[in-house]
Design an enzyme around this catalytic site. Structure first.
Site, PDB file in Angstrom:
ATOM      1  N   ILE A 111      -2.061  -2.223  -3.743  1.00  0.00           N
ATOM      2  CA  ILE A 111      -2.834  -1.841  -2.558  1.00  0.00           C
ATOM      3  C   ILE A 111      -2.053  -2.096  -1.269  1.00  0.00           C
ATOM      4  O   ILE A 111      -2.403  -1.586  -0.207  1.00  0.00           O
ATOM      5  CB  ILE A 111      -4.198  -2.592  -2.542  1.00  0.00           C
ATOM      6  CG1 ILE A 111      -5.242  -1.849  -1.689  1.00  0.00           C
ATOM      7  CG2 ILE A 111      -4.052  -4.014  -2.049  1.00  0.00           C
ATOM      8  CD1 ILE A 111      -5.756  -0.596  -2.276  1.00  0.00           C
ATOM      9  N   GLU A 120     -11.973   2.732  -5.292  1.00  0.00           N
ATOM     10  CA  GLU A 120     -11.994   1.823  -6.447  1.00  0.00           C
ATOM     11  C   GLU A 120     -13.379   1.748  -7.071  1.00  0.00           C
ATOM     12  O   GLU A 120     -14.403   1.876  -6.379  1.00  0.00           O
ATOM     13  CB  GLU A 120     -11.528   0.425  -6.000  1.00  0.00           C
ATOM     14  CG  GLU A 120     -11.333  -0.531  -7.178  1.00  0.00           C
ATOM     15  CD  GLU A 120     -10.732  -1.875  -6.769  1.00  0.00           C
ATOM     16  OE1 GLU A 120     -10.547  -2.115  -5.565  1.00  0.00           O
ATOM     17  OE2 GLU A 120     -10.474  -2.683  -7.686  1.00  0.00           O
ATOM     18  N   TYR A 121     -13.395   1.516  -8.365  1.00  0.00           N
ATOM     19  CA  TYR A 121     -14.602   1.259  -9.147  1.00  0.00           C
ATOM     20  C   TYR A 121     -15.373   0.105  -8.497  1.00  0.00           C
ATOM     21  O   TYR A 121     -14.764  -0.903  -8.123  1.00  0.00           O
ATOM     22  CB  TYR A 121     -14.137   0.877 -10.557  1.00  0.00           C
ATOM     23  CG  TYR A 121     -15.205   0.706 -11.600  1.00  0.00           C
ATOM     24  CD1 TYR A 121     -15.681   1.805 -12.312  1.00  0.00           C
ATOM     25  CD2 TYR A 121     -15.687  -0.569 -11.923  1.00  0.00           C
ATOM     26  CE1 TYR A 121     -16.639   1.635 -13.297  1.00  0.00           C
ATOM     27  CE2 TYR A 121     -16.641  -0.735 -12.902  1.00  0.00           C
ATOM     28  CZ  TYR A 121     -17.110   0.380 -13.588  1.00  0.00           C
ATOM     29  OH  TYR A 121     -18.055   0.211 -14.557  1.00  0.00           O
ATOM     30  N   ARG A 196     -19.556 -11.344 -10.089  1.00  0.00           N
ATOM     31  CA  ARG A 196     -18.168 -10.971 -10.406  1.00  0.00           C
ATOM     32  C   ARG A 196     -17.141 -11.957  -9.844  1.00  0.00           C
ATOM     33  O   ARG A 196     -15.978 -11.912 -10.208  1.00  0.00           O
ATOM     34  CB  ARG A 196     -17.862  -9.585  -9.851  1.00  0.00           C
ATOM     35  CG  ARG A 196     -17.937  -9.549  -8.326  1.00  0.00           C
ATOM     36  CD  ARG A 196     -17.555  -8.219  -7.771  1.00  0.00           C
ATOM     37  NE  ARG A 196     -17.891  -8.132  -6.355  1.00  0.00           N
ATOM     38  CZ  ARG A 196     -17.524  -7.139  -5.574  1.00  0.00           C
ATOM     39  NH1 ARG A 196     -16.837  -6.146  -6.077  1.00  0.00           N
ATOM     40  NH2 ARG A 196     -17.858  -7.111  -4.320  1.00  0.00           N
ATOM     41  N   HIS A 218       8.618   6.335  -2.080  1.00  0.00           N
ATOM     42  CA  HIS A 218       8.796   4.998  -1.507  1.00  0.00           C
ATOM     43  C   HIS A 218       8.192   3.944  -2.456  1.00  0.00           C
ATOM     44  O   HIS A 218       8.817   2.905  -2.735  1.00  0.00           O
ATOM     45  CB  HIS A 218       8.114   4.953  -0.136  1.00  0.00           C
ATOM     46  CG  HIS A 218       8.246   3.647   0.572  1.00  0.00           C
ATOM     47  ND1 HIS A 218       9.450   3.132   0.994  1.00  0.00           N
ATOM     48  CD2 HIS A 218       7.312   2.728   0.935  1.00  0.00           C
ATOM     49  CE1 HIS A 218       9.256   1.960   1.578  1.00  0.00           C
ATOM     50  NE2 HIS A 218       7.963   1.692   1.551  1.00  0.00           N
ATOM     51  N   ARG A 223       8.696  -0.162  -6.687  1.00  0.00           N
ATOM     52  CA  ARG A 223       7.976  -0.700  -7.841  1.00  0.00           C
ATOM     53  C   ARG A 223       8.543  -0.293  -9.196  1.00  0.00           C
ATOM     54  O   ARG A 223       8.170  -0.898 -10.210  1.00  0.00           O
ATOM     55  CB  ARG A 223       6.495  -0.295  -7.751  1.00  0.00           C
ATOM     56  CG  ARG A 223       5.793  -0.767  -6.488  1.00  0.00           C
ATOM     57  CD  ARG A 223       5.842  -2.273  -6.316  1.00  0.00           C
ATOM     58  NE  ARG A 223       5.079  -2.693  -5.132  1.00  0.00           N
ATOM     59  CZ  ARG A 223       4.883  -3.949  -4.770  1.00  0.00           C
ATOM     60  NH1 ARG A 223       5.375  -4.937  -5.493  1.00  0.00           N
ATOM     61  NH2 ARG A 223       4.210  -4.246  -3.682  1.00  0.00           N
TER      62      ARG A 223
HETATM   63  C1  LIG Z   1       9.759  -6.943  -4.964  1.00  0.00           C
HETATM   64  C2  LIG Z   1       8.682  -7.085  -3.916  1.00  0.00           C
HETATM   65  C3  LIG Z   1       8.265  -8.334  -3.508  1.00  0.00           C
HETATM   66  C4  LIG Z   1       7.266  -8.476  -2.529  1.00  0.00           C
HETATM   67  N1  LIG Z   1       6.859  -9.730  -2.152  1.00  0.00           N
HETATM   68  C5  LIG Z   1       5.854  -9.871  -1.247  1.00  0.00           C
HETATM   69  C6  LIG Z   1       5.390 -11.167  -0.849  1.00  0.00           C
HETATM   70  O1  LIG Z   1       5.868 -12.182  -1.311  1.00  0.00           O
HETATM   71  N2  LIG Z   1       4.360 -11.240   0.037  1.00  0.00           N
HETATM   72  C7  LIG Z   1       3.796 -10.120   0.605  1.00  0.00           C
HETATM   73  O2  LIG Z   1       2.894 -10.246   1.416  1.00  0.00           O
HETATM   74  N3  LIG Z   1       4.228  -8.887   0.242  1.00  0.00           N
HETATM   75  C8  LIG Z   1       5.236  -8.732  -0.658  1.00  0.00           C
HETATM   76  N4  LIG Z   1       5.644  -7.474  -1.019  1.00  0.00           N
HETATM   77  C9  LIG Z   1       4.962  -6.305  -0.426  1.00  0.00           C
HETATM   78  C10 LIG Z   1       5.839  -5.633   0.633  1.00  0.00           C
HETATM   79  O3  LIG Z   1       6.103  -6.493   1.721  1.00  0.00           O
HETATM   80  C11 LIG Z   1       5.146  -4.352   1.151  1.00  0.00           C
HETATM   81  O4  LIG Z   1       3.914  -4.702   1.720  1.00  0.00           O
HETATM   82  C12 LIG Z   1       4.871  -3.352   0.052  1.00  0.00           C
HETATM   83  O5  LIG Z   1       6.029  -3.161  -0.721  1.00  0.00           O
HETATM   84  C13 LIG Z   1       4.437  -2.019   0.666  1.00  0.00           C
HETATM   85  O6  LIG Z   1       5.535  -1.465   1.331  1.00  0.00           O
HETATM   86  P1  LIG Z   1       5.356  -0.591   2.646  1.00  0.00           P
HETATM   87  O7  LIG Z   1       4.622  -1.360   3.699  1.00  0.00           O
HETATM   88  O8  LIG Z   1       6.725  -0.106   3.009  1.00  0.00           O
HETATM   89  O9  LIG Z   1       4.485   0.636   2.076  1.00  0.00           O
HETATM   90  P2  LIG Z   1       3.368   1.485   2.803  1.00  0.00           P
HETATM   91  O10 LIG Z   1       2.240   0.638   3.235  1.00  0.00           O
HETATM   92  O11 LIG Z   1       3.068   2.635   1.890  1.00  0.00           O
HETATM   93  O12 LIG Z   1       4.061   2.017   4.082  1.00  0.00           O
HETATM   94  C14 LIG Z   1       5.151   2.951   3.986  1.00  0.00           C
HETATM   95  C15 LIG Z   1       5.876   2.932   5.308  1.00  0.00           C
HETATM   96  O13 LIG Z   1       4.972   3.414   6.312  1.00  0.00           O
HETATM   97  C16 LIG Z   1       5.161   2.669   7.511  1.00  0.00           C
HETATM   98  N5  LIG Z   1       3.907   1.988   7.827  1.00  0.00           N
HETATM   99  C17 LIG Z   1       2.778   1.927   7.074  1.00  0.00           C
HETATM  100  N6  LIG Z   1       1.806   1.284   7.721  1.00  0.00           N
HETATM  101  C18 LIG Z   1       2.332   0.888   8.906  1.00  0.00           C
HETATM  102  C19 LIG Z   1       1.848   0.161   9.993  1.00  0.00           C
HETATM  103  N7  LIG Z   1       0.590  -0.292  10.052  1.00  0.00           N
HETATM  104  N8  LIG Z   1       2.676  -0.076  11.026  1.00  0.00           N
HETATM  105  C20 LIG Z   1       3.928   0.379  11.017  1.00  0.00           C
HETATM  106  N9  LIG Z   1       4.481   1.079  10.008  1.00  0.00           N
HETATM  107  C21 LIG Z   1       3.685   1.332   8.962  1.00  0.00           C
HETATM  108  C22 LIG Z   1       6.309   1.708   7.250  1.00  0.00           C
HETATM  109  O14 LIG Z   1       7.524   2.296   7.628  1.00  0.00           O
HETATM  110  C23 LIG Z   1       6.298   1.537   5.762  1.00  0.00           C
HETATM  111  O15 LIG Z   1       7.539   1.170   5.209  1.00  0.00           O
HETATM  112  C24 LIG Z   1       6.650  -7.317  -1.970  1.00  0.00           C
HETATM  113  C25 LIG Z   1       7.082  -6.053  -2.397  1.00  0.00           C
HETATM  114  C26 LIG Z   1       8.065  -5.917  -3.351  1.00  0.00           C
HETATM  115  C27 LIG Z   1       8.486  -4.539  -3.785  1.00  0.00           C
END
Ligand SMILES: Cc1cc2nc3c(=O)[nH]c(=O)nc-3n(C[C@H](O)[C@H](O)[C@H](O)COP(=O)(O)OP(=O)(O)OC[C@H]3O[C@@H](n4cnc5c(N)ncnc54)[C@H](O)[C@@H]3O)c2cc1C
Length: 301
Positions: A111, A120-121, A196, A218, A223
């Site tokens: 999420i 979601e369910y 729940r 992405h 993942r």
């Molecule tokens: C191996 C791994 C380990 C991780 N460990 C942790 C952890 O320890 N703790 C933790 O909290 N998370 C963790 N994460 C989660 C990670 O920090 C990201 O939240 C998650 O991978 C989603 O990525 P994203 O924000 O790029 O994706 P999306 O939310 O799909 O966003 C895609 C892109 O859109 C842009 N975007 C989306 N929303 C916004 C916004 N509101 N403002 C500005 N730009 C935006 C950004 O450029 C972003 O990269 C982990 C992820 C991975 C893959």
């Protein structure tokens, strides 16, 4: 059980009723449509709907009237160019809607990808099934000693049996209490939305997840990667297998530039140039941190 016989009958009925359409379809994706692909012990992913194909990406990039170009090689070259130069909006023209059944702790990681639409369910409305993710023996591993965010050696013998027993008995006990707390004959009972709350994070939930191809890539980049936790990686891999059949040209470009490629910093390029010129460069003389050097060596060492 991944899907019940009744659910499978519904899927079969949907697949039995083909309808003519003027819209672009992808033969590879049509083969996946509605089918449940098992993931983990009770989970699945299944494509519920999709929009677009490789031609739709080309069409959008050219803002054209027809379906892509007449030559697959032109389409492939253009798609590779778009991927290489991060020209991402044409990929957003393709969308996919998935039905996913997954453990709650996997859903928490999933999420975090905000650029998707989710429904979601409802555990307020419905009673959750007694289905828990229990790792297969080869996934039942100890904490890694080198990676704080990972697992190490697989548990064996009595220790594996002890842990498995705890996982199963805790889940079942929590579910027994959940059932006994719910409203039942002769008892006032507790509302589903409250009962729940003592269920464990390995219980299964389900959602519909709709995302465009750019943001799906992405998601897959993060993942389906070896650094992702196994339990979400297997979902990403199952989705990737469908995407490969849906948009084969775009997926091949993604595999090449994103999954197979690396991004180099300016300092790393300088080290590479010095090495190519015959200089012996060490971490100390590279200007890279220890972590950067380790990652650099993993690719170029
Ligand atoms: C191996 C791994 C380990 C991780 N460990 C942790 C952890 O320890 N703790 C933790 O909290 N998370 C963790 N994460 C989660 C990670 O920090 C990201 O939240 C998650 O991978 C989603 O990525 P994203 O924000 O790029 O994706 P999306 O939310 O799909 O966003 C895609 C892109 O859109 C842009 N975007 C989306 N929303 C916004 C916004 N509101 N403002 C500005 N730009 C935006 C950004 O450029 C972003 O990269 C982990 C992820 C991975 C893959």
């Amino acid at each position: 059980m991944t899907v019940t016989p009744e659910q499978q009958a519904e899927i079969d009925a949907l697949r039995a009723q083909a309808q003519p359409t003027l819209r672009a379809t992808s033969p590879g994706m049509e083969a996946h449509l509605y089918r449940a692909h098992p993931v983990l012990d009770h989970g699945f992913i299944r494509v519920v709907d999709y929009m677009g194909d490789d031609s739709a990406i080309v069409q959008a990039a050219r803002v054209s009237y027809g379906a892509g170009t007449k030559h697959v090689s032109n389409d492939e070259g253009l798609i590779r160019y778009l991927m290489r130069h991060w020209h991402s909006t044409p990929f957003e023209m393709c969308e996919v809607k998935l039905h996913v059944k997954l453990p709650v702790f996997v859903a928490r990681q999933w999420i975090r990808h905000r650029t998707a639409n989710v429904n979601e369910y409802s555990g307020r409305y419905s009673i959750l099934d007694r289905e828990f993710y229990i790792p297969a023996p080869e996934q039942l591993a100890a904490q890694s000693t080198v990676n704080n965010q990972g697992r190490g050696a697989v548990l064996e013998g009595a220790e594996a049996a002890r842990v498995l027993d705890l996982l199963k008995s805790d889940a079942n006990r929590a579910y027994d209490h959940y059932e006994s707390m719910l409203s039942q004959d002769g008892q006032q009972g507790l509302a589903r939305e409250l009962a729940r709350m003592n269920l464990p994070a390995n219980i299964y939930t389900q959602w519909y997840w709709k995302v465009d191809l750019h943001n799906l890539f992405h998601f897959l980049r993060l993942r389906a990667d070896a650094h992702a936790q196994y339990e979400i990686r297997v979902y990403a891999e199952a989705i990737a297998a469908c995407v490969k059949d849906w948009v084969p040209l775009a997926f091949a470009a993604f595999e090449d530039y994103r999954m197979g490629g690396v991004t180099l910093s300016g300092k790393a390029i300088a080290v590479l140039k010095r090495r190519l010129a015959g200089e012996v460069v060490t971490q100390e003389t590279s200007g890279l941190s220890k972590g950067e050097w380790r990652e650099f060596e993993a690719v170029w060492g």
